[in-house]
Enzyme design. Structure first.
Site, PDB file in Angstrom:
ATOM      1  CB  SER A   1      -9.013   1.183   4.568  1.00 51.23           C
ATOM      2  OG  SER A   1      -9.522   2.495   4.650  1.00 51.23           O
TER       3      SER A   1
ATOM      4  CE  LYS B   1      -4.112   1.848   2.327  1.00 51.59           C
ATOM      5  NZ  LYS B   1      -5.144   1.602   3.356  1.00 51.59           N
TER       6      LYS B   1
ATOM      7  CB  SER C   1      -7.747   3.935   2.033  1.00 53.94           C
ATOM      8  OG  SER C   1      -7.221   3.167   3.103  1.00 53.94           O
TER       9      SER C   1
END
Length: 472
Positions: free
Chosen positions: A182, A83, A158
Site C-alpha cells: 500500500s 492517510k 491503499s
C-alpha cells in the site's frame, strides 16, 4: 519571484531549506498548495478532508517561531497530508467507511504526532479504499481517486490519495501504510517514491496487535531524498511499541550517494517464476537495468526462494483482518465490502495449528532471505504486475491472460515480499510508450533501510524519471 506552481513541484528538501532561511514563508508555501488543491483536486479526489483555517493558523505560528529565532524541526512549515486511516486529533478520520464517516479522533496517532513535532503543517486527509483493504483507492464515502497521469485510471492503493496528491503537487510530503504493497503500489502507479520500511523502523501506535510485523507505516515523496528526510523524523524507538527499533534515525537523512561501485544486484523480473507480470512492465524495467552497471554495480538474474511466502502472508493477513474487522463484519455485514468480509471470514476459520505452521514458515522465510543477502546487496523486481487500470474496475481478474484467483493475487509482487521483513522501496522506473508510469522495487536485507534509499537515489539521479510530472 517564485510562482506558486513552481513551489508546488519542488522537492521537499528544497522547500524546507527555503522556509528555514526565510526565503519564503510557511504561509506563502501553504497558500500555493491550497490554491493548487482548489484548482485540481475536484477532478483527482486525492485530499478528501481539509481544514484550511487551522492550516493557516499553524503556518502563521510557524512563521512567528522563525521570526523569533525559536528552534524548529526539519519539516518546519512544510504542508503534509495524512492517510485517512491514521487518526488525526480534531480532524475527521473515516477509514473510507460509511460506518465511521463522521468520526473525529481526540488525539493524533504516533505517525501524525511525529510529523507535527517536526514542524509539518497538517492540510488534510488523503483518500483510501475502505479500511485500506486493496490496492485501488475507491470507497463509498468519497468515491475513487484518479491517476494524475491519466484521468479515469487508478492511482493504486491503499495510499492512493497520498501518491496522487504528491504527483499532482498538492502537497510536498505524505505518509501511508503498507501491508501488501500500500506504499509501494500507489508510488509505482503515480511515479513517486514509496518506502515500506523494516517492521519497527517507524513505530505504529496505538496498535491492537503491537507485535505484528505484517503492516507498517512509512513515507511517500516525490524524490528519494524527500522520503529519507521524512523517514528520519518518523523513525526511532517508542517504549509503547514492542517491535520498535532502537537505531538513531538521524543518519537516514544524510546525503545520498550517486555511484554504486561494487554493488551486487540481483534482478528478479517475475520473483523466481512466482508472479505473472504484464510484459509492458518487464520491457520498461529491463531497458533500465544497464543504468546500474553504468553506476558501477554488477547485475545478475536471481531470486531468493520465496516458498511459503503466500501462505505466511495469507494466513497472517486473514488473522489480522478477523481481529480488526471481524466484529464489524458480524454486526454490519451489509455495510462492509465483500472482500473484507471474505478476508475476515478466512481469519475466523483459522486454527492454532494454521497459525503455528504460518509462523514456522515465517521463520524459515526470514532465514532464507538473510542468507540470500550475504550474496547480494539488493534485489530488484517490478513493483506492480499491472499498469494502472480503469477506476471502475475493483481489481484486475487476469494478468497477460492468466486468471487471478482473488482480490489479493494481482498484488503478489508486493505481498510475497511483505512477510520477509525486508525494507522495500518503489522508485520511478520509466514509462510505457503510452505514457503510463512503471515502478522499480528495490529490496535489501532486514534493517538496511538506508541501503534501499542509497540505491534508489542513485538510480533516480541517473534516470530522472521522477522529474516527469503529469499534465493536469
Amino acid at each position: 519571484m517564485t510562482s506558486g506552481d513552481e513551489l508546488c513541484t519542488r522537492p521537499a528538501t528544497e522547500l524546507a531549506a527555503l522556509v528555514h532561511s526565510r526565503a519564503i514563508s510557511a504561509r506563502e508555501l501553504l497558500e500555493a498548495h491550497l490554491a493548487r488543491m482548489d484548482r485540481y483536486d475536484a477532478v483527482l479526489n486525492a485530499v478528501v478532508t481539509r481544514d484550511d483555517a487551522a492550516a493557516r493558523a499553524a503556518a502563521d505560528a510557524a512563521d512567528a517561531a522563525l521570526a523569533a529565532g525559536a528552534p524548529v524541526g526539519p519539516l518546519h512549515g512544510l504542508p503534509v497530508a495524512h492517510k485517512d486511516t491514521h487518526a488525526t486529533g480534531g480532524m475527521r478520520t473515516t477509514w473510507g467507511s460509511p460506518l465511521l464517516r463522521d468520526t473525529v479522533p481526540r488525539a493524533d496517532e504516533l505517525v501524525v504526532a511525529r510529523l507535527r513535532a517536526a514542524g509539518a503543517i497538517r492540510v488534510g486527509k488523503t483518500n483510501v479504499p475502505e479500511f485500506a483493504a486493496g490496492s485501488h483507492t475507491v470507497n463509498p464515502v468519497f468515491g475513487a481517486t484518479h491517476n494524475p497521469y491519466r484521468h479515469g485510471l487508478s492511482a493504486g492503493g491503499s495510499s492512493g490519495g497520498a501518491a496522487a496528491a504528491l504527483a499532482a503537487g498538492l502537497v510536498p510530503l505524505a505518509e501511508g501504510s503498507d501491508m501488501g504493497g500500500s506504499l509501494r503500489n500507489p508510488a509505482a502507479f503515480c511515479n513517486v517514491v514509496g518506502l515500506r520500511p523494516t517492521p519497527g523502523r517507524v513505530p505504529t501506535w496505538p496498535a491492537p496487535m503491537g507485535r505484528s510485523t505484517l503492516s507498517v507505516q512509512g513515507p511517500l515523496g516525490r524524490t528519494v531524498a524527500d522520503v529519507a528526510l521524512q523517514l528520519s523524523v518518523l523513525a526511532g524507538p517508542d517504549p509503547r511499541v514492542p517491535i520498535s527499533l532502537s537505531d538513531d534515525p538521524a543518519g537516514l537523512a544524510a546525503p545520498l550517494p550517486e555511484r554504486l561501485d561494487g554493488l551486487r544486484v540481483a534482478w528478479a523480473p517475475d520473483l523466481g517464476g512466482r508472479v505473472t507480470v504484464d510484459p509492458a512492465i518487464t520491457t520498461v524495467l529491463t531497458a533500465s537495468l544497464p543504468v546500474f552497471e553504468d553506476l558501477g554495480a554488477s547485475v545478475v538474474e536471481d531470486c531468493p526462494d520465496l516458498s511459503g511466502a503466500d501462505e505466511v502472508f495469507g494466513t497472517l493477513r486473514a488473522w489480522l483482518f478477523d481481529a480488526s474487522f471481524g466484529d464489524l463484519v458480524r454486526r454490519h455485514p451489509d455495510q462492509i465490502k465483500e472482500t473484507i468480509r471474505w478476508n475476515a471470514g478466512l481469519g475466523a476459520r483459522l486454527t492454532g495449528t494454521d497459525l503455528a505452521r504460518a509462523e514456522q514458515r515465517h521463520t524459515r522465510l526470514h532465514e532464507t532471505v538473510v542468507e540470500f543477502f550475504t550474496r547480494y546487496d539488493v534485489l530488484l523486481a517490478p513493483t506492480t504486475q499491472v499498469l494502472p487500470f480503469p477506476v471502475e474496475v475493483e481489481y484486475p481478474t487476469e494478468i497477460a491472460g492468466v486468471p487471478q484467483e482473488d482480490y489479493l493475487a494481482w498484488m503478489r509482487s508486493c505481498t510475497l515480499l511483505s512477510p520477509t521483513g525486508c525494507p522495500a522501496l518503489s522508485v520511478p522506473g520509466g514509462f510505457t510508450p503510452g505514457g503510463l508510469p512503471v515502478g522499480l522495487q528495490v529490496v535489501a536485507a532486514p534493517r538496511l533501510d538506508r541501503r534501499v534509499l542509497e540505491v534508489g537515489h542513485a538510480f533516480e539521479q541517473a534516470t530522472r524519471f521522477g522529474e516527469h510530472r503529469p499534465i493536469l
